[in-house]
Write a protein that holds these residues in place. Structure first.
Motif, mmCIF file in Angstrom:
data_model
loop_
_atom_site.group_PDB
_atom_site.id
_atom_site.type_symbol
_atom_site.label_atom_id
_atom_site.label_comp_id
_atom_site.label_asym_id
_atom_site.label_seq_id
_atom_site.Cartn_x
_atom_site.Cartn_y
_atom_site.Cartn_z
ATOM 1 N N TYR A 166 -5.235 17.676 -8.307
ATOM 2 C CA TYR A 166 -6.246 16.795 -7.724
ATOM 3 C C TYR A 166 -5.566 15.727 -6.873
ATOM 4 C CZ TYR A 166 -4.743 13.515 -11.333
ATOM 5 O OH TYR A 166 -3.985 12.701 -12.115
ATOM 6 N N THR A 167 -6.344 15.137 -5.973
ATOM 7 C CA THR A 167 -5.858 14.037 -5.144
ATOM 8 C C THR A 167 -7.028 13.121 -4.812
ATOM 9 O OG1 THR A 167 -4.746 13.455 -3.065
ATOM 10 C CG2 THR A 167 -6.126 15.412 -3.034
ATOM 11 N N VAL A 168 -6.786 11.821 -4.908
ATOM 12 C CA VAL A 168 -7.792 10.807 -4.597
ATOM 13 C C VAL A 168 -7.162 9.816 -3.627
ATOM 14 C CG1 VAL A 168 -9.298 8.999 -5.493
ATOM 15 C CG2 VAL A 168 -8.848 11.045 -6.870
ATOM 16 N N ASN A 169 -7.792 9.619 -2.475
ATOM 17 C CA ASN A 169 -7.276 8.719 -1.452
ATOM 18 C C ASN A 169 -8.369 7.766 -1.002
ATOM 19 O OD1 ASN A 169 -4.550 10.242 -0.370
ATOM 20 N ND2 ASN A 169 -6.122 11.700 -1.010
ATOM 21 N N ALA A 170 -7.966 6.544 -0.684
ATOM 22 C CA ALA A 170 -8.900 5.590 -0.098
ATOM 23 C C ALA A 170 -8.129 4.708 0.860
ATOM 24 C CB ALA A 170 -9.577 4.746 -1.180
ATOM 25 N N TRP A 171 -8.798 4.231 1.910
ATOM 26 C CA TRP A 171 -8.139 3.356 2.874
ATOM 27 C C TRP A 171 -9.150 2.416 3.507
ATOM 28 C CZ3 TRP A 171 -8.385 8.683 3.341
ATOM 29 C CH2 TRP A 171 -9.316 9.176 4.272
ATOM 30 N N TYR A 172 -8.603 1.352 4.047
ATOM 31 C CA TYR A 172 -9.436 0.370 4.745
ATOM 32 C C TYR A 172 -8.706 -0.025 6.012
ATOM 33 C CZ TYR A 172 -11.792 -3.991 5.946
ATOM 34 O OH TYR A 172 -12.465 -4.972 6.621
ATOM 35 N N LYS A 173 -9.336 0.208 7.160
ATOM 36 C CA LYS A 173 -8.737 -0.103 8.454
ATOM 37 C C LYS A 173 -9.680 -1.008 9.229
ATOM 38 C CE LYS A 173 -6.417 4.407 8.803
ATOM 39 N NZ LYS A 173 -6.220 5.613 9.659
ATOM 40 N N PHE A 230 0.010 16.087 -7.446
ATOM 41 C CA PHE A 230 0.899 17.014 -6.738
ATOM 42 C C PHE A 230 1.398 16.453 -5.408
ATOM 43 C CE2 PHE A 230 -3.246 17.973 -4.971
ATOM 44 C CZ PHE A 230 -2.994 18.231 -3.640
ATOM 45 N N ASN A 231 0.861 15.300 -4.964
ATOM 46 C CA ASN A 231 1.213 14.812 -3.629
ATOM 47 C C ASN A 231 1.478 13.313 -3.595
ATOM 48 O OD1 ASN A 231 1.794 15.381 -0.965
ATOM 49 N ND2 ASN A 231 -0.314 15.120 -0.262
ATOM 50 N N GLY A 232 1.962 12.761 -4.703
ATOM 51 C CA GLY A 232 2.379 11.374 -4.703
ATOM 52 C C GLY A 232 1.343 10.396 -5.215
ATOM 53 N N GLN A 233 1.827 9.233 -5.666
ATOM 54 C CA GLN A 233 0.976 8.167 -6.179
ATOM 55 C C GLN A 233 1.519 6.844 -5.653
ATOM 56 O OE1 GLN A 233 1.159 8.581 -10.437
ATOM 57 N NE2 GLN A 233 0.473 10.713 -10.406
ATOM 58 N N TYR A 234 0.746 6.165 -4.806
ATOM 59 C CA TYR A 234 1.239 4.919 -4.233
ATOM 60 C C TYR A 234 0.090 4.086 -3.692
ATOM 61 C CZ TYR A 234 0.929 7.937 -0.091
ATOM 62 O OH TYR A 234 0.493 8.808 0.874
ATOM 63 N N VAL A 235 0.385 2.799 -3.479
ATOM 64 C CA VAL A 235 -0.528 1.886 -2.793
ATOM 65 C C VAL A 235 0.288 1.175 -1.727
ATOM 66 C CG1 VAL A 235 -2.069 1.551 -4.757
ATOM 67 C CG2 VAL A 235 -0.081 0.041 -4.466
ATOM 68 N N GLY A 236 -0.363 0.767 -0.654
ATOM 69 C CA GLY A 236 0.382 0.098 0.410
ATOM 70 C C GLY A 236 -0.532 -0.590 1.393
ATOM 71 N N GLU A 270 4.783 -1.202 0.439
ATOM 72 C CA GLU A 270 4.296 -0.042 -0.321
ATOM 73 C C GLU A 270 4.931 -0.030 -1.701
ATOM 74 O OE1 GLU A 270 3.543 3.899 1.667
ATOM 75 O OE2 GLU A 270 5.200 4.509 0.335
ATOM 76 N N TYR A 271 4.146 0.450 -2.674
ATOM 77 C CA TYR A 271 4.675 0.599 -4.033
ATOM 78 C C TYR A 271 4.423 2.015 -4.502
ATOM 79 C CZ TYR A 271 5.739 -0.194 -8.922
ATOM 80 O OH TYR A 271 6.297 -0.120 -10.183
ATOM 81 N N ASP A 272 5.516 2.700 -4.847
ATOM 82 C CA ASP A 272 5.457 4.060 -5.352
ATOM 83 C C ASP A 272 5.189 3.984 -6.854
ATOM 84 O OD1 ASP A 272 6.007 6.613 -6.367
ATOM 85 O OD2 ASP A 272 7.448 7.040 -4.777
ATOM 86 N N ILE A 273 3.949 4.273 -7.241
ATOM 87 C CA ILE A 273 3.558 4.162 -8.647
ATOM 88 C C ILE A 273 4.307 5.176 -9.505
ATOM 89 C CG2 ILE A 273 1.600 4.331 -10.245
ATOM 90 C CD1 ILE A 273 -0.209 3.574 -7.877
ATOM 91 N N GLU A 274 4.432 6.393 -8.979
ATOM 92 C CA GLU A 274 5.041 7.477 -9.744
ATOM 93 C C GLU A 274 6.494 7.186 -10.092
ATOM 94 O OE1 GLU A 274 5.113 12.370 -9.474
ATOM 95 O OE2 GLU A 274 4.753 11.165 -7.680
ATOM 96 N N ALA A 299 -4.917 -0.797 4.817
ATOM 97 C CA ALA A 299 -4.590 -0.731 3.390
ATOM 98 C C ALA A 299 -4.939 0.669 2.882
ATOM 99 C CB ALA A 299 -5.380 -1.791 2.625
ATOM 100 N N TYR A 300 -4.122 1.220 1.995
ATOM 101 C CA TYR A 300 -4.320 2.604 1.582
ATOM 102 C C TYR A 300 -3.802 2.823 0.159
ATOM 103 C CZ TYR A 300 0.599 2.672 2.958
ATOM 104 O OH TYR A 300 1.931 2.385 3.076
#
Length: 359
Positions: free
Chosen positions: A182-189, A206-212, A229-233, A199-200
């Motif tokens: 699964y993958t969940v993404n959100a952003w604000y431009k 399977f494709n990374g976990q981060y906020v930035g 950016e912060y790599d949560i994983e 912000a994202y």
């Protein structure tokens, strides 16, 4: 030759039944002669050649794309309500693809057929290799799904639901693949005066976990950008920044760049991208200065006024440096001519004559 005759026969036959017809060609070509310490080099390249033949016979169009072997790459038919396309090779994820998916597709390039019901916002596709796909678009939301088949039947499924801008700069993308991925993404431009904000976040197994967040501030003196950016994983922070400024003092132009990362990686950078990581090393910083001077030495109709360019790059990380100097012009408004050398490495000299055209 036989293949060319078949294509020409098809074109002539369709033109006979068409109210109007059009033929267009395109591509890119580069010719260059370069002299350097390794000798004389002569090169000629052609790429992205294509041809399109279109007919207007009940809003039917046919596109013939070919390479050096006159390979047929695509056919399309359409009217106001329906469209059908066939591609000898097409993908649904990745550069130059249809971009129905961003994360959950395998990005395979295979023979593909796409059928679009325009009034419903629905497209259905089949891809060789036993993949069936569908995309449904109701502004501002897009839904894309696929099923894969094999000799035993069902082999897997995947889907993405997304919106680039569902409300006031807020977007999202949610996707899954059978097997539990699964993958969940959100952003604000958005833009606030001279400040652009992006912000994202992504949370995927399977494709990374981060906020930035990426921000740009534009001023008359230049443009400042920063990325946090912060790599949560992996529990890793990242900070990168960059400043660009260009100043005109006719006939002199001064360009300044200060930013994270090595200058060797800068030339292909876009403003939406950053290099380096200042949290890993405070010295991961490069400085660049470029001075360009227009010289009044042109010859009308023969040689354009040359431009002398002096560049200096320095990387604090390892103390590396380069000072390339070049002079460039245009001959008969056709051929690009250029000569240069790195003042810190005189063996890197070169003289160049070339012609580039996109048609």
């Amino acid at each position: 030759m036989k293949k060319l005759l078949v294509i020409l026969t098809l074109v002539v036959a369709m033109t006979a039944f068409a109210g109007s017809a059009s033929v267009s060609l395109g591509g890119s070509t580069l010719f260059e002669v370069k002299l350097d310490k390794d000798g004389l080099h002569t090169n000629m390249f052609m790429w992205d050649q294509w041809a399109a033949f279109g007919v207007d016979a009940g809003n039917v169009s046919v596109s013939l794309d070919f390479d050096g072997n006159l390979t047929l790459n695509g056919i399309s038919l359409s009217n106001d309500h329906f469209a059908a396309d066939w591609y000898s090779s097409m993908a649904f994820q990745g550069d130059y693809s249809k971009w129905w998916f961003v994360e959950v597709d395998d990005g395979a390039w295979e023979p593909t057929a796409i059928f679009e019901l325009k009034d419903l916002g629905l497209s259905v596709a089949t891809q060789e290799g036993d993949k069936v796909l569908a995309k449904f678009a109701v502004d501002p939301v897009n839904v894309a799904a696929q099923i894969s088949l094999d000799a035993s039947g069902f082999a897997g499924a995947a889907a993405e639901v997304s919106s680039e801008n569902v409300f006031a700069g807020l977007g999202f993308r949610v996707g899954f693949k059978t097997g539990g991925d699964y993958t969940v993404n959100a952003w604000y431009k958005n833009a606030f005066g001279p400040v652009d904000v992006d912000a994202y976040m992504r949370y995927s197994n399977f494709n990374g976990q981060y906020v930035g967040i990426i921000g740009h501030y534009t001023h008359d003196l230049g443009k400042i950008g920063a990325k946090v950016e912060y790599d949560i994983e992996n529990s890793e922070p990242l900070f990168a920044a960059r400043f660009d400024g260009t100043y005109e003092f006719d006939p002199v132009t001064l360009t300044v760049r200060v930013g994270s990362g090595s200058y060797a990686d800068w030339d292909a950078i876009y403003w939406e991208e950053f290099h380096g990581d200042l949290t890993a090393a405070a010295t991961d910083v490069s400085v660049r200065g470029i001075v360009s001077v227009g010289l009044p030495l042109g010859i009308d109709g023969i040689l354009a006024a040359p431009t002398l360019t002096v560049q200096a790059d320095y990387y604090l990380g390892d103390g590396s440096m380069q000072i390339p100097v070049s002079i460039s012009s245009k001959l008969y408004d056709l051929l690009s001519v250029k000569a240069g050398v790195d003042l810190l490495d005189l063996t890197g000299w070169y003289a160049y004559v070339g012609y580039y055209a996109a048609f």
